[in-house]
Design a protein around this motif. Structure first.
Motif, PDB file in Angstrom:
ATOM      1  N   HIS A 170      24.440  45.732  34.902  1.00 11.72           N
ATOM      2  CA  HIS A 170      24.867  44.411  35.345  1.00 11.72           C
ATOM      3  C   HIS A 170      26.222  44.565  36.039  1.00 11.72           C
ATOM      4  CE1 HIS A 170      26.012  39.989  34.210  1.00 11.72           C
ATOM      5  NE2 HIS A 170      25.777  40.144  35.497  1.00 11.72           N
ATOM      6  N   PHE A 171      26.274  44.213  37.314  1.00 10.78           N
ATOM      7  CA  PHE A 171      27.509  44.268  38.086  1.00 10.78           C
ATOM      8  C   PHE A 171      28.080  42.852  38.217  1.00 10.78           C
ATOM      9  CE2 PHE A 171      24.878  47.772  39.428  1.00 10.78           C
ATOM     10  CZ  PHE A 171      25.742  48.824  39.614  1.00 10.78           C
ATOM     11  N   ARG A 172      29.384  42.736  38.014  1.00  9.14           N
ATOM     12  CA  ARG A 172      30.017  41.423  38.155  1.00  9.14           C
ATOM     13  C   ARG A 172      31.470  41.616  38.574  1.00  9.14           C
ATOM     14  NH1 ARG A 172      29.134  36.109  37.159  1.00  9.14           N
ATOM     15  NH2 ARG A 172      30.934  34.849  36.570  1.00  9.14           N
ATOM     16  N   SER A 173      31.958  40.717  39.441  1.00  9.66           N
ATOM     17  CA  SER A 173      33.363  40.754  39.843  1.00  9.66           C
ATOM     18  C   SER A 173      34.238  40.372  38.653  1.00  9.66           C
ATOM     19  CB  SER A 173      33.611  39.808  41.018  1.00  9.66           C
ATOM     20  OG  SER A 173      33.048  38.533  40.774  1.00  9.66           O
ATOM     21  N   THR A 174      35.415  40.986  38.573  1.00  4.68           N
ATOM     22  CA  THR A 174      36.272  40.791  37.396  1.00  4.68           C
ATOM     23  C   THR A 174      37.060  39.476  37.448  1.00  4.68           C
ATOM     24  OG1 THR A 174      37.971  42.127  38.485  1.00  4.68           O
ATOM     25  CG2 THR A 174      36.503  43.255  36.962  1.00  4.68           C
ATOM     26  N   ASN A 175      37.381  38.999  38.657  1.00  6.33           N
ATOM     27  CA  ASN A 175      38.133  37.734  38.796  1.00  6.33           C
ATOM     28  C   ASN A 175      37.164  36.600  39.105  1.00  6.33           C
ATOM     29  OD1 ASN A 175      40.591  39.043  38.382  1.00  6.33           O
ATOM     30  ND2 ASN A 175      40.789  39.533  40.559  1.00  6.33           N
ATOM     31  N   ASP A 176      36.931  35.757  38.127  1.00  5.18           N
ATOM     32  CA  ASP A 176      35.942  34.694  38.272  1.00  5.18           C
ATOM     33  C   ASP A 176      36.329  33.720  39.381  1.00  5.18           C
ATOM     34  OD1 ASP A 176      33.522  33.418  37.303  1.00  5.18           O
ATOM     35  OD2 ASP A 176      34.824  31.811  36.571  1.00  5.18           O
TER      36      ASP A 176
END
Length: 279
Positions: free
Chosen positions: A147-153
């Motif tokens: 699961h890839f997700r950007s760290t700054n929402d």
């Protein structure tokens, strides 16, 4: 009084002898049919993760093993290249959204391994008193391998705006410029309308398994046993999907991550099992 004590001792001796004879008969029957006469608990570690299972014989030549496990790995952070910096078309560069996106070279992503499964395996030991065996069964569990997700929402709205401009430009001028987003191999992860990158590498939930093994799950003279298993987990062709279910196409034709995933229809499993025989 002494006679009563003697009689009691003789009666206890007879009962103990009968119990011992019955135990020998039961042990002999267990040795002959091999049905549910042993139980071991095992700890496994390999390419499918860290697993806990139980094993039990259902025949003299067949053992059933059931367990659960996965990758006990924390999140991994890395920086990916912003593809907006590669745009050189002047008409596009003049757009404010493209200029804003080109101000950032690399963006931090968070990779979360998410591979957990329940498994049920049958193992056939074709040669008596030999440690070699065949194994087959099924793994059932998570479809999300990574699961890839950007760290700054919500901070990547500029990438979303730039990608919208590229899509409009391609439709208007019939060009084929690649999407704007973060580069991962030959894939580009685009931001959603909320300003986030949320991508999953997905496989099948039900994964058949075939393998071979060497070792024991039930040591004859000791409590501890050791076995090594080598096999393939057939999980289908992995694919990258956005959070809305849209599949991401690879830009690679003959090389890169995309071409690797196209033929990686099975995940190799190499694991070591340490078992403890309860009975």
């Amino acid at each position: 009084m002494k006679h009563n004590i003697h009689r009691l001792v003789i009666l206890c001796a007879i009962m103990m002898a009968a119990t011992g004879a019955k135990a020998q008969i039961v042990d002999k029957l267990h040795a002959e049919d091999g049905l549910f006469n042993h139980l071991s608990v095992g700890l496994n570690y390999g390419t499918t993760g860290a697993n806990v299972d139980v094993a039990m014989p259902v025949h003299k030549l067949v053992t059933v093993r059931a367990g659960i496990g996965g990758w006990p790995v924390g999140n991994i952070k890395f920086k990916a290249t912003n593809t907006a910096t590669e745009i050189t078309e002047m008409q596009m560069v003049e757009e404010d959204a493209i200029r804003r996106a080109q101000m950032v070279d690399k963006v931090e992503l968070e990779l979360k391994p998410n591979f957990w499964n329940f498994y049920l395996l049958g193992e056939v030991h074709p040669f008596k008193n030999q440690p070699f065996y065949f194994s087959a069964g099924v793994f059932i569990g998570s479809q999300n391998f990574f699961h890839f997700r950007s760290t700054n929402d919500g901070a990547l709205d500029y990438l979303y705006d730039a990608n919208q401009k590229v899509e409009d430009y391609n439709q208007l001028y019939h060009t084929k410029y690649p999407p704007i987003g973060l580069q991962f191999g030959d894939y580009v992860f685009t931001a959603d309308e909320d300003g986030n990158i949320d991508v999953r590498m997905k496989t099948n939930a039900v994964k058949p398994y075939l393998g071979i093994g060497l070792g024991q799950h039930f040591a004859k003279k000791h409590r501890l046993s050791l076995a090594v298993d080598l096999g393939l987990l057939f999980w289908g062709s992995p694919k990258f999907e956005l959070n809305n279910g849209t599949e991401i196409d690879s830009s690679g034709k003959n090389a890169g991550i995309g071409s690797v995933l196209s033929w990686l229809k099975a995940w190799p499993n190499l694991e070591v099992r340490v078992g403890y025989k309860i009975f």
